[in-house]
Design a protein around this motif. Sequence first.
Motif, PDB file in Angstrom:
ATOM      1  N   ARG A  39     -14.424  27.724  47.535  1.00 53.28           N
ATOM      2  CA  ARG A  39     -13.105  27.836  47.848  1.00 53.28           C
ATOM      3  C   ARG A  39     -12.124  28.168  46.611  1.00 53.28           C
ATOM      4  NH1 ARG A  39     -14.293  22.850  50.550  1.00 53.28           N
ATOM      5  NH2 ARG A  39     -13.584  21.619  48.844  1.00 53.28           N
ATOM      6  N   ILE A  40     -12.418  27.518  45.589  1.00 53.91           N
ATOM      7  CA  ILE A  40     -11.994  28.003  44.119  1.00 53.91           C
ATOM      8  C   ILE A  40     -11.863  29.650  44.092  1.00 53.91           C
ATOM      9  CG2 ILE A  40     -11.358  27.484  41.996  1.00 53.91           C
ATOM     10  CD1 ILE A  40     -10.417  25.458  43.411  1.00 53.91           C
TER      11      ILE A  40
ATOM     12  N   GLU B 293      -7.625  20.359  45.731  1.00 55.15           N
ATOM     13  CA  GLU B 293      -9.024  20.619  45.353  1.00 55.15           C
ATOM     14  C   GLU B 293      -8.966  19.933  43.953  1.00 55.15           C
ATOM     15  OE1 GLU B 293     -11.203  22.357  46.670  1.00 55.15           O
ATOM     16  OE2 GLU B 293     -10.168  23.064  48.596  1.00 55.15           O
ATOM     17  N   ALA B 294      -8.250  19.773  43.116  1.00 54.67           N
ATOM     18  CA  ALA B 294      -8.222  19.204  41.978  1.00 54.67           C
ATOM     19  C   ALA B 294      -8.865  17.925  41.958  1.00 54.67           C
ATOM     20  CB  ALA B 294      -6.749  19.393  41.153  1.00 54.67           C
ATOM     21  N   SER B 295      -8.114  17.038  42.737  1.00 53.31           N
ATOM     22  CA  SER B 295      -8.926  15.751  42.848  1.00 53.31           C
ATOM     23  C   SER B 295     -10.479  15.812  43.436  1.00 53.31           C
ATOM     24  CB  SER B 295      -7.932  15.043  44.048  1.00 53.31           C
ATOM     25  OG  SER B 295      -8.135  15.436  45.191  1.00 53.31           O
TER      26      SER B 295
ATOM     27  N   ASP C  23      -5.098  20.102  36.749  1.00 53.31           N
ATOM     28  CA  ASP C  23      -4.763  21.364  37.187  1.00 53.31           C
ATOM     29  C   ASP C  23      -6.132  22.044  37.078  1.00 53.31           C
ATOM     30  OD1 ASP C  23      -2.296  23.394  36.956  1.00 53.31           O
ATOM     31  OD2 ASP C  23      -4.272  24.361  36.461  1.00 53.31           O
ATOM     32  N   PRO C  24      -6.403  23.075  38.095  1.00 54.18           N
ATOM     33  CA  PRO C  24      -7.627  23.486  38.342  1.00 54.18           C
ATOM     34  C   PRO C  24      -8.036  24.844  37.162  1.00 54.18           C
ATOM     35  CG  PRO C  24      -6.078  24.377  39.820  1.00 54.18           C
ATOM     36  CD  PRO C  24      -5.322  23.439  39.295  1.00 54.18           C
TER      37      PRO C  24
ATOM     38  N   ARG D 153      -4.428  23.135  31.716  1.00 56.22           N
ATOM     39  CA  ARG D 153      -4.929  21.940  31.185  1.00 56.22           C
ATOM     40  C   ARG D 153      -4.685  21.807  29.721  1.00 56.22           C
ATOM     41  NH1 ARG D 153      -9.179  22.443  34.645  1.00 56.22           N
ATOM     42  NH2 ARG D 153     -10.629  22.378  33.032  1.00 56.22           N
ATOM     43  N   MET D 154      -5.065  22.986  28.775  1.00 56.99           N
ATOM     44  CA  MET D 154      -4.831  22.751  27.438  1.00 56.99           C
ATOM     45  C   MET D 154      -3.619  22.776  27.084  1.00 56.99           C
ATOM     46  SD  MET D 154      -8.199  25.280  26.665  1.00 56.99           S
ATOM     47  CE  MET D 154      -7.907  25.303  24.854  1.00 56.99           C
TER      48      MET D 154
END
Length: 664
Positions: free
Chosen positions: A142-143, A161-163, A621-622, A627-628
């Motif tokens: 899906r991603i 999707e992140a969780s 965040d995907p 995220r960084m």
Amino acid sequence: MNAAPIPVALRLLVEEKNLAADAAIIEALPSMNASAQGAALDVLVKRAQPAALAAVVAGFSSFDAPLRQKIAERLKALHHGVRMAIASSGLETRLAAIEAIRESQDAGCAYLLSDAIKGRCPKTREMAALTLHEMTARHVDRISAGVRNPAPNSHGTATNEASTADSLAEALSKAIQSWELHFQPLALEASLWLGDRTEAALTKKLSESHTKIVHAINDLFATKIDWRLAGAMLRALAHPAIRSSASKALARANDPALLAAICEDAWLLCDAEIVHSCRWIQDARSSQEWCTILARLPEAHAARAVRFIDAAGGSPQRRIDVLRAVLDAERPAVRREVLWRLCEEQSEAADSVLRCVAGRMGDDLAELALRELNRRALRANAPSASMMVPPTTIGAESQTAAVHAKSHQAVEDDHNGSQAPPDEIEYLFLQYETLSLDERRRGGAALRGSTPNLIDRLRDKIRSSQSMDRVKALQIASFAGVERELDVEIFAAVHDREAAVRSAAVTLLAAIGGATANRLVRAALNDPDGRVQANAVEVVDKLGTPNQASVLAEKLESPHSRVRANAVKALLRTDLRTAGGALLGMLKHPEQTHRLSALWVVERLDLRSVFGCIEELSVADPNPRVRMRASRVMRRILSAPVANSIQSRSAATRQSESSVEKRT
């Protein structure tokens, strides 16, 4: 999912304390009609008797398809029953619970599967690992297809999707830590697919002495050709125990999907250790094979593939040969990426290719190649570092000027022999690409007092046929503070055919001001290039043009993330409500560029009020880059004094407080 209306007869059982009511409902479930089945399940959920919920889950495999679907839709509400069923001593009950999780695809139950993997029953371990593997595969697919939050699952309920990734990664990390208890390759493979989230657990396990997971990973890399393993193969280059098998897998990667996935994860080549370990790959593809592969890849992936070619191409000469062949590609992004790779390569072979590019008349990269060759010649013939003149001393003293001239006497032209040493302006132009922003500012400021004909020289440069010269001349004019003296040339440059020149010229309108500048900057707000629009937004904010608030508000819906970010940054001082809503929208935008631009605004203005959103992005965040960046912004905000955040309040808020103080 909407709950079915509960019939009166069943509604009376909700408050019934007799546990036999649960058994009666469960026994009657298969014979009820569809509507009554949903209502009966809702009654059991409301009664919340763990044993009854476990009995429903235990019978999952024996129910017909419609009833199984209803149970799967309510599995989150039946969570206690699933947990009891998976811990049951009966094999059929455990398998029924695992089957319910598999059909529901509820990642919230993934941790129960990791517990089942550690059990003593081989059949239970296999089914739990298979289910985790299947759920992770669906998530990764899906991603890859571009699905973002929220997305409907097969039962019509919303999934994040992140969780989902976090829940799966947590379960797989537990499975990895207990590897010696179960030896389930499917669970290991799934954990490698989520390498950005499970890397810490994998690294910890690989550091253990005598762990058998090393052999399992090596076997997996040797036998599997799966695009979902691309990121894991690149990360494995940083681990000595599995580096060899990963490098061999990368060397024989010919599947287009796998190569595309490697290009997608090429950002990992920012890690110096991974880049250094790429030398192990010894890629055996010929130049023609790489050209064929690049022709099949999308343009963005093809440009990233150049980085992989440069890192994994084998010997320096062989890498240069491949890059030379790829340089003839038709795609501009690929050719430009090759040129930057050559600029970073300090060798005679790279110099030879750069000279070939510089000699191609009409080639859009010829100018860049020529600049790089001039820079290398200047560096090669310059005196020692102790004798080099810093940009701040250009034209300052006679002794410095003498050393400055001496440092350029050795610069030779490739075709015409020796040249006269360049003056201060030419020297700054030659060095420009190698200087930091502060050095450029100091060098430009020094020119104003040391060059009598500075305006005429810059005017000629702004009219140059070379776009890079025009850009540098405009920037130096700003550093020297002579924008008003060059207003006619700057006004003309706002209409330049090159977007980079227009972008630099629009920025200077803020220092000129006046009706003409206001008119030009309003026109630049609709420029086809996003960079020009973004700079125009900043100038509108500095000039305080008429109807500024409405003009900036229109840019809050721009498709260009940088334009939106600049508009939000400007409006936060005057219209906190509108700008704040737009900023929150950017932080949750499905495109990563908008989220990154929003993080830039938060960092620049030290906005502590959205700390919760930043914290969520840093974890959930995907995209790894987001995220960084969010983690960096968090650290900066936490380390900054509270006084900084006070300065970022809106002007309206400050005026309100001031009026309150006066009344007091």
